[in-house]
Design an enzyme around this catalytic site. Sequence first.
Site, PDB file in Angstrom:
ATOM      1  N   THR A 129      -2.225  -3.732   0.519  1.00 34.26           N
ATOM      2  CA  THR A 129      -3.583  -4.510   0.371  1.00 34.26           C
ATOM      3  C   THR A 129      -4.088  -4.400  -0.913  1.00 34.26           C
ATOM      4  OG1 THR A 129      -4.025  -4.044   2.722  1.00 34.26           O
ATOM      5  CG2 THR A 129      -5.861  -4.540   1.644  1.00 34.26           C
ATOM      6  N   ALA A 130      -4.159  -3.301  -1.589  1.00 29.67           N
ATOM      7  CA  ALA A 130      -4.788  -3.030  -2.724  1.00 29.67           C
ATOM      8  C   ALA A 130      -4.043  -4.166  -3.896  1.00 29.67           C
ATOM      9  CB  ALA A 130      -4.727  -1.795  -3.435  1.00 29.67           C
TER      10      ALA A 130
ATOM     11  N   THR B 284     -14.499   1.748   4.507  1.00 37.63           N
ATOM     12  CA  THR B 284     -14.785   1.891   3.038  1.00 37.63           C
ATOM     13  C   THR B 284     -13.771   1.385   2.139  1.00 37.63           C
ATOM     14  OG1 THR B 284     -15.058   3.915   2.906  1.00 37.63           O
ATOM     15  CG2 THR B 284     -17.140   2.633   3.262  1.00 37.63           C
TER      16      THR B 284
ATOM     17  N   LYS C 199     -16.424  -8.123  13.848  1.00 36.98           N
ATOM     18  CA  LYS C 199     -16.928  -6.853  13.954  1.00 36.98           C
ATOM     19  C   LYS C 199     -18.222  -6.923  13.537  1.00 36.98           C
ATOM     20  CE  LYS C 199     -16.636  -2.411  11.617  1.00 36.98           C
ATOM     21  NZ  LYS C 199     -16.062  -1.540  10.664  1.00 36.98           N
TER      22      LYS C 199
ATOM     23  N   SER D  20       8.522  -2.564  -3.805  1.00 38.38           N
ATOM     24  CA  SER D  20       9.800  -1.976  -3.308  1.00 38.38           C
ATOM     25  C   SER D  20       9.773  -2.492  -1.846  1.00 38.38           C
ATOM     26  CB  SER D  20      10.110  -0.681  -3.382  1.00 38.38           C
ATOM     27  OG  SER D  20      11.083  -0.225  -2.617  1.00 38.38           O
TER      28      SER D  20
ATOM     29  N   GLU E 293     -16.022   4.771   7.983  1.00 45.34           N
ATOM     30  CA  GLU E 293     -17.148   3.585   7.897  1.00 45.34           C
ATOM     31  C   GLU E 293     -16.180   2.555   7.151  1.00 45.34           C
ATOM     32  OE1 GLU E 293     -19.968   2.936   8.674  1.00 45.34           O
ATOM     33  OE2 GLU E 293     -20.615   4.841   9.529  1.00 45.34           O
TER      34      GLU E 293
HETATM   35  C1  LIG Z   1      -5.275   6.712   8.436  1.00 45.03           C
HETATM   36  C2  LIG Z   1      -5.803   5.495   7.651  1.00 45.03           C
HETATM   37  C3  LIG Z   1      -6.739   4.716   8.126  1.00 45.03           C
HETATM   38  C4  LIG Z   1      -7.294   3.725   7.282  1.00 45.03           C
HETATM   39  N1  LIG Z   1      -8.243   2.736   7.968  1.00 45.03           N
HETATM   40  C5  LIG Z   1      -8.874   2.032   7.016  1.00 45.03           C
HETATM   41  C6  LIG Z   1      -9.859   1.237   7.720  1.00 45.03           C
HETATM   42  O1  LIG Z   1     -10.007   0.849   8.727  1.00 45.03           O
HETATM   43  N2  LIG Z   1     -10.560   0.273   6.699  1.00 45.03           N
HETATM   44  C7  LIG Z   1     -10.136   0.064   5.259  1.00 45.03           C
HETATM   45  O2  LIG Z   1     -10.860  -0.484   4.523  1.00 45.03           O
HETATM   46  N3  LIG Z   1      -9.360   0.949   4.836  1.00 45.03           N
HETATM   47  C8  LIG Z   1      -8.551   1.933   5.591  1.00 45.03           C
HETATM   48  N4  LIG Z   1      -7.518   2.686   5.173  1.00 45.03           N
HETATM   49  C9  LIG Z   1      -7.215   2.481   3.684  1.00 45.03           C
HETATM   50  C10 LIG Z   1      -6.540   1.322   3.510  1.00 45.03           C
HETATM   51  O3  LIG Z   1      -5.294   1.354   4.618  1.00 45.03           O
HETATM   52  C11 LIG Z   1      -6.083   1.298   2.069  1.00 45.03           C
HETATM   53  O4  LIG Z   1      -6.926   1.380   1.448  1.00 45.03           O
HETATM   54  C12 LIG Z   1      -5.286  -0.160   1.827  1.00 45.03           C
HETATM   55  O5  LIG Z   1      -4.214  -0.312   2.933  1.00 45.03           O
HETATM   56  C13 LIG Z   1      -4.719   0.056   0.601  1.00 45.03           C
HETATM   57  O6  LIG Z   1      -3.507   0.812   0.395  1.00 45.03           O
HETATM   58  P1  LIG Z   1      -2.764   0.588  -1.026  1.00 45.03           P
HETATM   59  O7  LIG Z   1      -2.315  -0.930  -1.018  1.00 45.03           O
HETATM   60  O8  LIG Z   1      -3.201   1.277  -1.853  1.00 45.03           O
HETATM   61  O9  LIG Z   1      -1.478   1.256  -0.861  1.00 45.03           O
HETATM   62  P2  LIG Z   1       0.095   1.029   0.185  1.00 45.03           P
HETATM   63  O10 LIG Z   1      -0.290   0.231   1.313  1.00 45.03           O
HETATM   64  O11 LIG Z   1       0.481   2.533   0.656  1.00 45.03           O
HETATM   65  O12 LIG Z   1       0.932   0.102  -0.624  1.00 45.03           O
HETATM   66  C14 LIG Z   1       1.674   0.643  -1.798  1.00 45.03           C
HETATM   67  C15 LIG Z   1       2.589  -0.190  -2.204  1.00 45.03           C
HETATM   68  O13 LIG Z   1       3.283   0.471  -3.294  1.00 45.03           O
HETATM   69  C16 LIG Z   1       4.704   0.200  -3.267  1.00 45.03           C
HETATM   70  N5  LIG Z   1       5.310   1.405  -4.072  1.00 45.03           N
HETATM   71  C17 LIG Z   1       5.197   2.745  -3.974  1.00 45.03           C
HETATM   72  N6  LIG Z   1       6.005   3.280  -4.732  1.00 45.03           N
HETATM   73  C18 LIG Z   1       6.692   2.351  -5.163  1.00 45.03           C
HETATM   74  C19 LIG Z   1       7.933   2.357  -6.096  1.00 45.03           C
HETATM   75  N7  LIG Z   1       8.325   3.475  -6.659  1.00 45.03           N
HETATM   76  N8  LIG Z   1       8.298   1.336  -6.594  1.00 45.03           N
HETATM   77  C20 LIG Z   1       7.843  -0.078  -6.231  1.00 45.03           C
HETATM   78  N9  LIG Z   1       6.904   0.045  -5.279  1.00 45.03           N
HETATM   79  C21 LIG Z   1       6.343   0.989  -4.901  1.00 45.03           C
HETATM   80  C22 LIG Z   1       5.033   0.000  -1.891  1.00 45.03           C
HETATM   81  O14 LIG Z   1       6.194  -0.703  -1.629  1.00 45.03           O
HETATM   82  C23 LIG Z   1       3.829  -0.673  -1.363  1.00 45.03           C
HETATM   83  O15 LIG Z   1       3.963  -2.020  -1.394  1.00 45.03           O
HETATM   84  C24 LIG Z   1      -6.830   3.531   6.031  1.00 45.03           C
HETATM   85  C25 LIG Z   1      -6.066   4.405   5.614  1.00 45.03           C
HETATM   86  C26 LIG Z   1      -5.576   5.689   6.100  1.00 45.03           C
HETATM   87  C27 LIG Z   1      -4.541   6.384   5.724  1.00 45.03           C
END
Ligand SMILES: Cc1cc2nc3c(=O)[nH]c(=O)nc-3n(C[C@H](O)[C@H](O)[C@H](O)COP(=O)(O)OP(=O)(O)OC[C@H]3O[C@@H](n4cnc5c(N)ncnc54)[C@H](O)[C@@H]3O)c2cc1C
Length: 497
Positions: A16-17, A339, A79, A40, A337
């Site tokens: 998502t980020a 966030t 929501k 990846s 919450e």
């Molecule tokens: C239990 C839980 C519940 C949550 N519930 C909520 C919620 O209800 N509401 C909310 O706003 N947020 C929630 N969050 C937070 C939310 O899930 C994250 O903020 C959001 O999904 C963003 O994640 P991200 O993109 O930072 O990381 P990730 O989704 O982990 O993505 C990481 C990316 O990096 C890539 N990557 C990693 N290492 C490598 C590498 N070596 N080479 C190439 N690519 C790589 C992966 O392929 C992936 O594409 C929750 C989190 C958790 C843990």
Amino acid sequence: MNEQEVKNIVVAGGGTAGWIAATALKKGLGDRVNVTLVESDDIPTVGVGEATIPPLLVLHQILGISEREFMSATNATFKLGIAFENWKDLNTKYIHSFGVAGKDCWACGFSHFWIKGMQEGLADEYGDYCLEHLAARENKFAVVANNGLNYAYHLDAGLYAKFLRGTSEECGVVRKEGKIKTVNLSKTNGFIESLTLESQENISGDFFIDCTGFRALLIGDALHTGFEDWSHWLLCDSAVAVQTESVRPPVPYTRSIAHEAGWQWQIPLQNRTGNGLVYCSRYMDDETAKNTLLKHVEGKTLNDPRIIKFKTGTRLKHWSKNCLALGLSSGFLEPLESTSIHLIQKSVIRFMQLFPGNGVKQVDIDEFNRQTKKDVDYIRDFIILHYCVTERDDSQFWRYCKNMSVPDTLKHRLSLFEETGRIFRGEDELFASESWIQVMMGQGLIPKTYHPIVDLMPRQELQQFLNRLKEITRSKLNQLPMHEEFIDKYCRSGERN
Ligand SMILES: Cc1cc2nc3c(=O)[nH]c(=O)nc-3n(C[C@H](O)[C@H](O)[C@H](O)COP(=O)(O)OP(=O)(O)OC[C@H]3O[C@@H](n4cnc5c(N)ncnc54)[C@H](O)[C@@H]3O)c2cc1C
């Protein structure tokens, strides 16, 4: 600090980020920048993150996302808030809604009138004066132009990343599939120069956004940016998540149910329900957590329960050198919450405001980090509030939470509210006073007194004022359709159980 023009931006990670960042930067800056996103296929995204808060609508407007299209593509529902069950004590329930109750006056908020009303036996439940609260309770919803409900979404995290990827690629973001093996730093100033993939391909850039999730490959592993640990205030360090079939029409709120050593979420989508238990491994082991969750979910499970480990806290700097950390790589606050996605959005917008067009400057970095720290600290306090103001003492976990010392900033807010009923929103703070009031009172903290201006209103007038507000709220509620009926007409996805 570095005079090089920022033209080539590399986003590492496609959760998502990553996709929010890539889309916003490319949409915002157009041909001024090239945006490449590396992810990846072998490393899955965290796969949770399904509840959001109202500012997401603003991001979608900025990105030109159609609400109906997005909702139908992600099986989303509406929501209006979060129902907290068993938080104040066992067998208690309150709703933190996105709405505002009653009507404020210039010197004090509605809650002061309500407090006197309660003391005099003239007022009903606080939520009876708030449309979002009532609509949540009665499962009603509609999108109404001008002055409608304040709302957010429940969405499927996997489908949301896919949807954002489509939007992103349409506007010119280039996606590269591959596993990042090394992060290469400049020998002169320690800036990131490039990423080398396992395939040996080198991806160079002027600026890098770390969206690699908990791995934090750039901001953590390569730049060694420290981490402030908050686990002494927020004890939970694990979660177990599972999806289930829907057993009833989706409600327009998230359920958060407190358990012996943590809490359970229930997020209704159009086609299924997302469930999870956030817990503290010091007081509950993984097997017990899994069994506790499975015992409390409704409907048939659709996948195997998955355990996720996390550390609560924040990066000491979210922007360091030519690297910005977004999402899980920047820190983590439990989803009580909802966030996290909001913090991604906030940081992306802030980065756009401070965009280092003609080179990275330390003043921009310092300003970014100053503002971001405030955001995160406010949210941290708000989340701790749910744990420290409680009457629960039925387990070691709750006894710890009830008696722990809390940040001074929170201590001050709690005393001010308890002694005077007053609450003030901090500079650019996410949660409005109304949110603090609903949660503080919901958790059992009722002010001892109210603002003296309330006494200028005679008792009979106060009664009429409260009755009238309640009637107006109820009549607006009566015009709303049922939540599911509205979804059917507005944004029903093809997939349905
Ligand atoms: C239990 C839980 C519940 C949550 N519930 C909520 C919620 O209800 N509401 C909310 O706003 N947020 C929630 N969050 C937070 C939310 O899930 C994250 O903020 C959001 O999904 C963003 O994640 P991200 O993109 O930072 O990381 P990730 O989704 O982990 O993505 C990481 C990316 O990096 C890539 N990557 C990693 N290492 C490598 C590498 N070596 N080479 C190439 N690519 C790589 C992966 O392929 C992936 O594409 C929750 C989190 C958790 C843990």
